[in-house]
Design a protein around this motif. Structure first.
Motif, PDB file in Angstrom:
ATOM      1  N   LEU A  73       0.833  -1.207   0.000  1.00 57.72           N
ATOM      2  CA  LEU A  73       0.000   0.000   0.000  1.00 57.72           C
ATOM      3  C   LEU A  73       0.864   1.250   0.000  1.00 57.72           C
ATOM      4  CD1 LEU A  73      -2.737  -1.054   2.597  1.00 57.72           C
ATOM      5  CD2 LEU A  73      -2.938  -1.001   0.107  1.00 57.72           C
ATOM      6  N   ALA A  74       1.943   1.234   0.786  1.00 58.92           N
ATOM      7  CA  ALA A  74       2.818   2.399   0.848  1.00 58.92           C
ATOM      8  C   ALA A  74       3.454   2.685  -0.505  1.00 58.92           C
ATOM      9  CB  ALA A  74       3.903   2.186   1.905  1.00 58.92           C
ATOM     10  N   ARG A  75       3.702   1.651  -1.286  1.00 55.12           N
ATOM     11  CA  ARG A  75       4.337   1.861  -2.590  1.00 55.12           C
ATOM     12  C   ARG A  75       3.336   2.253  -3.667  1.00 55.12           C
ATOM     13  NH1 ARG A  75       8.165   1.545  -6.235  1.00 55.12           N
ATOM     14  NH2 ARG A  75       7.836   0.353  -8.150  1.00 55.12           N
ATOM     15  N   CYS A 148      -6.055  -1.169   7.446  1.00 57.83           N
ATOM     16  CA  CYS A 148      -6.756   0.103   7.218  1.00 57.83           C
ATOM     17  C   CYS A 148      -5.898   1.279   7.682  1.00 57.83           C
ATOM     18  CB  CYS A 148      -8.092   0.105   7.956  1.00 57.83           C
ATOM     19  SG  CYS A 148      -9.371  -0.925   7.191  1.00 57.83           S
ATOM     20  N   LEU A 149      -5.235   1.107   8.802  1.00 59.35           N
ATOM     21  CA  LEU A 149      -4.336   2.157   9.278  1.00 59.35           C
ATOM     22  C   LEU A 149      -3.118   2.290   8.367  1.00 59.35           C
ATOM     23  CD1 LEU A 149      -4.461   1.441  13.123  1.00 59.35           C
ATOM     24  CD2 LEU A 149      -5.686   3.215  11.845  1.00 59.35           C
ATOM     25  N   ALA A 150      -2.639   1.165   7.837  1.00 60.82           N
ATOM     26  CA  ALA A 150      -1.521   1.215   6.893  1.00 60.82           C
ATOM     27  C   ALA A 150      -1.903   1.986   5.636  1.00 60.82           C
ATOM     28  CB  ALA A 150      -1.080  -0.205   6.530  1.00 60.82           C
ATOM     29  N   ALA A 151      -3.160   1.875   5.215  1.00 62.02           N
ATOM     30  CA  ALA A 151      -3.621   2.602   4.027  1.00 62.02           C
ATOM     31  C   ALA A 151      -3.593   4.106   4.263  1.00 62.02           C
ATOM     32  CB  ALA A 151      -5.033   2.144   3.653  1.00 62.02           C
ATOM     33  N   LEU A 155      -1.002   7.092   2.451  1.00 61.41           N
ATOM     34  CA  LEU A 155      -1.441   8.342   1.835  1.00 61.41           C
ATOM     35  C   LEU A 155      -0.997   9.560   2.643  1.00 61.41           C
ATOM     36  CD1 LEU A 155      -4.993   7.189   0.725  1.00 61.41           C
ATOM     37  CD2 LEU A 155      -3.045   7.684  -0.764  1.00 61.41           C
ATOM     38  N   GLY A 156      -0.113   9.336   3.607  1.00 60.06           N
ATOM     39  CA  GLY A 156       0.527  10.451   4.286  1.00 60.06           C
ATOM     40  C   GLY A 156      -0.026  10.838   5.637  1.00 60.06           C
ATOM     41  N   ARG A 157      -0.983  10.092   6.186  1.00 63.42           N
ATOM     42  CA  ARG A 157      -1.554  10.468   7.478  1.00 63.42           C
ATOM     43  C   ARG A 157      -1.135   9.465   8.544  1.00 63.42           C
ATOM     44  NH1 ARG A 157      -7.849  11.953   8.244  1.00 63.42           N
ATOM     45  NH2 ARG A 157      -7.071  13.879   7.263  1.00 63.42           N
ATOM     46  N   ILE A 158      -0.343   9.931   9.500  1.00 62.88           N
ATOM     47  CA  ILE A 158       0.148   9.079  10.577  1.00 62.88           C
ATOM     48  C   ILE A 158      -0.738   9.159  11.811  1.00 62.88           C
ATOM     49  CG2 ILE A 158       1.665  10.854  11.529  1.00 62.88           C
ATOM     50  CD1 ILE A 158       2.429   7.077  11.354  1.00 62.88           C
ATOM     51  N   ARG A 159      -1.496  10.234  11.949  1.00 68.94           N
ATOM     52  CA  ARG A 159      -2.213  10.429  13.212  1.00 68.94           C
ATOM     53  C   ARG A 159      -3.316   9.396  13.444  1.00 68.94           C
ATOM     54  NH1 ARG A 159      -3.978  15.221  10.399  1.00 68.94           N
ATOM     55  NH2 ARG A 159      -6.223  15.226   9.947  1.00 68.94           N
ATOM     56  N   THR A 215     -12.291  12.457   1.404  1.00 66.21           N
ATOM     57  CA  THR A 215     -11.798  13.840   1.386  1.00 66.21           C
ATOM     58  C   THR A 215     -10.531  14.007   0.571  1.00 66.21           C
ATOM     59  OG1 THR A 215     -10.467  13.504   3.392  1.00 66.21           O
ATOM     60  CG2 THR A 215     -12.751  14.200   3.694  1.00 66.21           C
ATOM     61  N   ARG A 216     -10.001  12.910  -0.006  1.00 64.69           N
ATOM     62  CA  ARG A 216      -8.752  13.008  -0.745  1.00 64.69           C
ATOM     63  C   ARG A 216      -8.964  13.720  -2.071  1.00 64.69           C
ATOM     64  NH1 ARG A 216      -4.050  12.696   1.457  1.00 64.69           N
ATOM     65  NH2 ARG A 216      -3.093  11.846  -0.409  1.00 64.69           N
ATOM     66  N   PRO A 217      -8.007  14.580  -2.481  1.00 63.41           N
ATOM     67  CA  PRO A 217      -8.105  15.208  -3.789  1.00 63.41           C
ATOM     68  C   PRO A 217      -7.888  14.182  -4.889  1.00 63.41           C
ATOM     69  CG  PRO A 217      -5.989  15.688  -2.796  1.00 63.41           C
ATOM     70  CD  PRO A 217      -6.814  15.004  -1.738  1.00 63.41           C
TER      71      PRO A 217
END
Length: 534
Positions: A73-75, A148-151, A155-159, A215-217
């Protein structure tokens, strides 16, 4: 945007996300320690042992069922989003998370069927089969929550990871354990409360992922004439899994390196030796948690940079993140390496008097210094599409670890296990270091690393070695020396802030984050899988 501005923006994401991740890891570490205290003080040794054995097995199985999907997913997700393939982002999530949850569900079913014999094999006591069955119910939920958290991290959200996994799950597991102890409940209820945290985490993680995706562009089309939402790519599933399955094997191998030596010590020596070895190695996980907090943030950053093929920015982000890791984590390992007897005394006098345990502490601490100085090489190797090389490195490491354990444990005791582990870790880091330099063209500069290393060595290692040479094991002198070292370190970091990239850290934290999406991007799954290898 200039190259310096681009690198600064990526470093801003790393700095903010890394600090947030570190805070979450701190909460999780404190919570895990508190949970251990609650369980060991609230139940007898046999019950506590059964609980820890069950939860450890659960964690290993959850890792195995992840199938390496987090790295996939990260790639892939940012690359797909960059070409405005919103439907392919959602396809990727379905084809990635669905099979992993299905495998976890099948394994949970099998686990419930063989719970009796397995509990007997593990020595979990009279209620061991019930413990395993209760834990098995939560296995698919744990995998779903993690992916789901890895997804969202991809996409750049760690919180979301910090809030759900590090804080919510930790608090729920600690709270339910305390409640069970207060009410006089038994081990089955204890495991049920621990497992219920994963059901809650999964529900929250799914809701947050769906909300985040909404909410993603859409991103920018690859060209002015391109469709804003290209047709589905038929090669996506094959490309995704051809990258991901080696990572799943590598993850299992890595977990084996972390756990196999403890098992082999118990089998080849005795459970008492295994307890001594486990206590001597507990400090390693603390630094690893801090390292993981940084590396999880780096995954999407490396992906975003590799899409644009901006090697200058990639080198800058890699080098600065390596420096920050050394500045943050080296003091811990240096203190432990230079005061092993004091560290072991925290577990009791019998631990501090064991010479072999002292050797274990020193060897492992020095090994972690080398591993951190190598930088996030395996993370970069994966995000560059070289999951097969990462898998090979991990398999070589686990084979070396097990082989050396079998050779050295009967001859030199638990020190042999530490040497085997150290050889495995250094070999894996060394291979990845060479491969990243060869295939990606990125590596730390030895001269710079030496300069960074000297600062914590002078501030922490030299005073600790002097106090160790005096023979003192009293806590008050050690507390005073540690405090003085921290003050000296703060002064040195301020004086050398430019050389250590700490000015960039401050600037990155102040900089307003902006999305980093390429103006051009690969247009097919096959190109996505190979783009950064060119």
């Amino acid at each position: 945007m200039t190259a310096d501005a681009t690198a600064g923006d990526h470093l801003g994401h790393v700095a903010r996300g890394g600090l947030l991740g570190l805070a979450g890891s701190g909460v999780a570490a404190v919570g895990a320690f508190a949970l251990a205290l609650v369980v060991t003080r609230g139940f007898d040794a046999e019950t506590a042992g059964s609980f820890f054995a069950t939860t450890t097995l659960f964690t290993l199985l959850a890792t195995a069922c992840g199938l390496g999907v987090d790295a996939g997913l990260a790639r892939f997700l940012l690359r797909l989003e960059a070409r405005s393939a919103a439907h392919d982002v959602r396809r990727t999530l379905r084809l990635a998370i669905g099979p992993a949850v299905a495998v976890a569900s099948l394994l949970a079913l099998v686990g419930t069927l063989v719970a009796g014999p397995l509990a007997g094999l593990l020595g979990l006591g009279a209620e061991g089969d019930r413990l395993l069955r209760v834990a098995a119910v939560a296995l698919p939920f744990a995998v779903a929550a993690d992916l789901c958290l890895a997804a969202t991290r991809a996409l750049g959200r760690i919180r979301t990871t910090v809030g759900v996994d590090r804080i919510l799950r930790t608090v729920v597991q600690l709270g339910t354990a305390g409640l069970v102890v207060a009410l006089g409940g038994g081990p089955v209820l204890l495991v049920a409360g621990w497992a219920a945290a994963y059901l809650l985490s999964a529900a929250v993680a799914v809701v947050l992922l769906r909300s985040f995706l909404a909410t993603r562009p859409a991103g920018a089309p690859a060209s002015p004439d391109a469709s804003p939402d290209p047709s589905p790519d038929p090669d996506l599933a094959r490309s995704f899994w051809s990258f991901t399955w080696p990572r799943g094997v590598a993850g299992l191998a890595q977990a084996s390196v972390q756990k196999a030596d403890i098992v082999l010590v118990a089998v080849l020596l005795s459970p008492a030796h295994a307890a001594l070895y486990t206590a001597a190695t507990r400090f390693v996980a603390v630094g690893q948690m801090a390292n993981q907090a940084i590396y999880q943030v780096l995954q999407p950053r490396f992906t975003a940079i590799l899409i644009t093929e901006d090697r200058a920015t990639l080198r800058t982000v890699f080098g600065v993140s390596t420096t920050w890791g050394m500045v943050l984590i080296w003091p811990l390992y240096l203190l432990v390496a230079c005061s092993p007897v004091l560290y072991l005394s925290l577990f009791g006098d019998s631990y501090a008097d064991a010479t072999s345990a002292v050797v274990v502490v020193v060897v492992m601490a020095l090994t972690m210094l080398v591993s951190i100085a190598a930088g996030p090489v395996d993370t970069l190797l994966l995000m560059a599409g070289r999951s097969g090389l990462s898998m090979t490195n991990a398999l070589v490491a686990v084979a070396l670890d097990i082989g050396l354990c079998l050779l050295l444990l009967p001859r030199i005791g638990i020190a042999g296990a530490a040497i085997a582990w150290a050889a495995a870790v250094v070999t894996r880091s060394g291979l990845a270091f060479w491969q990243v330099r060869r295939h990606v063209g990125v590596s730390p500069q030895p001269g710079h690393l030496l300069g960074v290393a000297l600062v914590p060595v002078v501030c922490f290692a030299l005073p600790a070695l002097a106090l160790t040479a005096s023979g003192s094991t009293a806590l008050l002198p050690w507390a005073a020396v540690t405090l003085a070292s921290l003050v000296a370190y703060a002064v040195a970091l301020h004086a050398l802030r430019a050389r250590l990239s700490l000015d960039e850290l401050v600037a990155a934290l102040r900089r307003r984050p902006t999305p980093v999406l390429p103006s051009t991007s690969p247009t097919s799954a096959q190109e996505l899988a190979c783009a950064s290898e060119r």
